[in-house]
Design an enzyme around this catalytic site. Structure first.
Site, short mmCIF file in Angstrom:
data_model
loop_
_atom_site.label_atom_id
_atom_site.label_comp_id
_atom_site.label_asym_id
_atom_site.label_seq_id
_atom_site.Cartn_x
_atom_site.Cartn_y
_atom_site.Cartn_z
N HIS A 30 81.72 210.51 -64.76
CA HIS A 30 80.53 209.68 -64.73
C HIS A 30 80.36 208.94 -63.41
CE1 HIS A 30 83.08 206.08 -65.31
NE2 HIS A 30 83.78 206.85 -66.11
N ASP A 31 79.12 208.86 -62.99
CA ASP A 31 78.69 208.08 -61.82
C ASP A 31 79.21 208.62 -60.49
OD1 ASP A 31 77.30 205.89 -63.34
OD2 ASP A 31 79.34 205.62 -64.14
N GLY A 42 85.83 208.65 -62.44
CA GLY A 42 84.53 208.03 -62.36
C GLY A 42 84.27 207.33 -61.04
#
Length: 257
Positions: A119-120, A137
């Site tokens: 994520h991200d 992440g």
């Protein structure tokens, strides 16, 4: 171009000349650009925006919920550019609400089997992620980066453009542009990625300036303030060294040294 066993949500938007293989699943709020190929058993969930002429090989899982305990179902996105090759069993997750909300992959990347992009993450263009390479992440990866097999990048780290991360390297700090990193417990810099730079058209003068910056940063033993002072006049004459110096100035986690 759409196999009869594929499941495509009515809310998905599929471009021209897109092929979808057997038993593939495309969820709501997914947009797939022209000429993209989604092979058998792929799962693409949204919100996800995919550009044109990408190829998702069998069993890739793209756009899934972030693997973050803080994620509470808020709307987040995955954005993928053009002409990427995503191989078998790769996983790419959407962003988180408190991490910027978007995972972003550029164009012309080659992401091999079992790679994971969490994520991200923000990934540039023309990168190669070899088998089982993993980004935790919030990792930022520049252009033309190569991650060898089983390389692992700690959360919030940044990998500068043209860097080469060796097989099995575990990276827990920022890697400036052009460096080559090899594994020894936690990985340490082992020179610059000279061969890769030559392949991309860097001439001897540019490479010499980068080597000079590397020696100041990693071999001089000088404190960081002195290194910055030493590199300033070199950066005034070399765009490549200026890129390295700007990278160093923006480092929040601390350089891999």
């Amino acid at each position: 171009m759409i196999h009869p066993t594929a499941q495509i949500d009515p809310g998905a938007r599929i471009g021209a000349n897109v092929s979808v293989g057997a038993f593939a699943v495309i969820g709501a709020d997914v947009e797939i650009g022209d000429g993209t190929r989604v092979d058998a058993h792929c799962v693409i969930t949204g919100p996800t925006r995919i550009g044109r002429d990408n190829h998702f090989h069998p069993h890739a899982a793209v756009g899934g919920d972030p693997q973050d305990k803080k994620y509470a179902g808020e709307r987040t996105e995955l954005v993928i550019g053009d002409r990427n090759s995503v191989r078998e069993f790769t996983t790419i997750n959407r962003g988180t609400g408190d991490g910027g909300g978007v995972t972003r992959i550029g164009s012309d990347n080659w992401i091999l089997a079992y790679a994971h992009i969490a994520h991200d993450c923000q990934v540039g263009n023309h990168c190669v992620f070899s088998n089982n390479a993993t980004l935790a992440g919030h990792v930022e990866v520049g252009d033309y980066v190569i991650l060898s097999g089983f390389a692992g990048i700690h959360q919030f780290c940044r990998i500068g453009s043209h860097a080469f991360i060796g097989m099995g390297a575990l990276v827990n700090g920022d890697v400036p542009p052009y460096l080559m990193v090899a594994s020894e417990g936690y990985s340490r810099p082992r020179g610059i990625n000279a061969e890769g730079l030559k392949r991309r058209g860097f001439d001897a003068t540019r490479i010499a300036a980068i080597k000079r910056a590397y020696r100041a940063l990693y071999m001089s033993g000088a404190p960081m303030a002195a290194v910055r002072e030493q590199l300033a006049p070199v950066a005034a004459e070399s765009d490549d060294v200026r890129l390295m110096l700007e990278f160093i100035e923006r480092s929040e986690r601390g350089l891999l040294r």
